[in-house]
Design an enzyme around this catalytic site. Structure first.
Site, PDB file in Angstrom:
ATOM      1  N   GLU A 293       0.865  -1.302  -0.137  1.00 49.48           N
ATOM      2  CA  GLU A 293      -0.025   0.055  -0.031  1.00 49.48           C
ATOM      3  C   GLU A 293       0.792   1.232  -0.115  1.00 49.48           C
ATOM      4  O   GLU A 293       1.622   1.458   0.914  1.00 49.48           O
ATOM      5  CB  GLU A 293      -0.850  -0.069   1.128  1.00 49.48           C
ATOM      6  CG  GLU A 293      -2.195  -0.951   1.175  1.00 49.48           C
ATOM      7  CD  GLU A 293      -1.566  -2.329   1.651  1.00 49.48           C
ATOM      8  OE1 GLU A 293      -0.868  -2.436   2.481  1.00 49.48           O
ATOM      9  OE2 GLU A 293      -2.031  -3.263   1.070  1.00 49.48           O
TER      10      GLU A 293
ATOM     11  N   ASP B  54      -4.600   8.291  11.195  1.00 48.80           N
ATOM     12  CA  ASP B  54      -3.158   7.748  11.366  1.00 48.80           C
ATOM     13  C   ASP B  54      -2.705   8.352  12.780  1.00 48.80           C
ATOM     14  O   ASP B  54      -2.960   9.289  13.171  1.00 48.80           O
ATOM     15  CB  ASP B  54      -2.309   8.343  10.303  1.00 48.80           C
ATOM     16  CG  ASP B  54      -2.807   7.797   8.831  1.00 48.80           C
ATOM     17  OD1 ASP B  54      -2.904   6.498   8.837  1.00 48.80           O
ATOM     18  OD2 ASP B  54      -2.761   8.528   7.955  1.00 48.80           O
TER      19      ASP B  54
END
Length: 255
Positions: free
Chosen positions: A47, A58
């Site tokens: 990814e 995140d």
């Protein structure tokens, strides 16, 4: 056949190791080097993170890598330029993982067309709702043979998991926790129960676990009931410490 589908069908019993990294980190020109090293060391899929200034899911490690990548001048256009000839040397499945805002700014159809031209196989867009995808973007994804990957969490209802399974064509991204990426603890009983519960649903798409995978132990636990696992923050940490030269040792430590 799409490379993601092909990879998932190979060796049905094999557990797949997938790696996430932020494009443009640690150095702006590292993207191709990292991809070649990951393939050389037997990683199943990658990814590629499209850096964004406001990454909701995140943790601090990936957030910081995004900030540095943006400071390094990484843009969507620059990423596609770097990937222009990637299929001459890298043949494992590649996905772009990013937030919808930069893709919308670039132009969704233009973005998908560039993905197809450079050999990207799928997209993971955490903030693109399933309904929006089906109403407005499914046709474009299918036109350019891009598989959408949707996320589920421990809080996702069985009904929604089944809807996501129905809309998916590759794998389902099974988020291990409701927290952000980069958790440092192992997996507790609650997470293990979640892995078991969803695996017993007999979904048509395989499950690949992300968030909190950082070493051999967490990889083994996460894949005991699933097809594979994705490592992001721990890989980016080792890039921070050792650069691209430490990739082989890191991958070996996970096996």
């Amino acid at each position: 056949m799409n490379r993601i589908k092909q990879k998932l069908q190979e060796e049905p019993s094999k557990k797949l190791l997938s790696i996430y990294f932020t494009a443009g980190y640690p150095q702006p020109g590292d993207t191709v080097t990292i991809l070649k090293e990951l393939q050389k060391n037997g990683v199943a899929m990658v990814e590629i993170g499209l850096p964004f200034s406001d990454p909701l899911a995140d943790g601090p490690v990936i957030q910081r890598s995004s900030e540095i990548a943006l400071e390094n001048g990484m843009t969507t256009t620059k990423l596609f330029d770097q990937l222009e000839n990637i299929r001459e040397t890298v043949d494992i499945p590649l996905l772009i993982m990013g937030y919808f805002n930069p893709i919308l700014q670039y132009g969704v159809e233009k973005f998908c067309r560039k993905c197809s031209e450079t050999g990207i196989d799928g997209l993971i867009i955490p903030d693109l709702p399933l309904t929006e995808y089906e109403l407005h973007y499914k046709r474009i994804f299918q036109q350019y043979d891009l598989l959408p990957v949707f996320l589920i969490t421990p809080q996702t209802s069985e009904e929604r998991i089944r809807k996501i399974d129905e809309a998916s064509e590759g794998f389902i991204y099974m988020v291990s926790t409701a927290a952000v990426t980069g958790g440092t603890g192992g997996f507790g009983d609650t997470q293990k129960e979640y892995f078991t519960r969803v695996s017993k649903m007999a979904l048509k798409n395989p499950l690949i676990v992300g968030f909190g995978i950082k070493d051999h132990e967490t990889f083994s636990t996460a894949t005991s009931h699933t097809k594979g696992a994705i490592i992001g923050s721990a890989f980016i940490k080792q890039l921070s410490e050792k650069g691209t030269g430490g990739i082989g040792d890191f991958i070996s430590s996970i096996r």
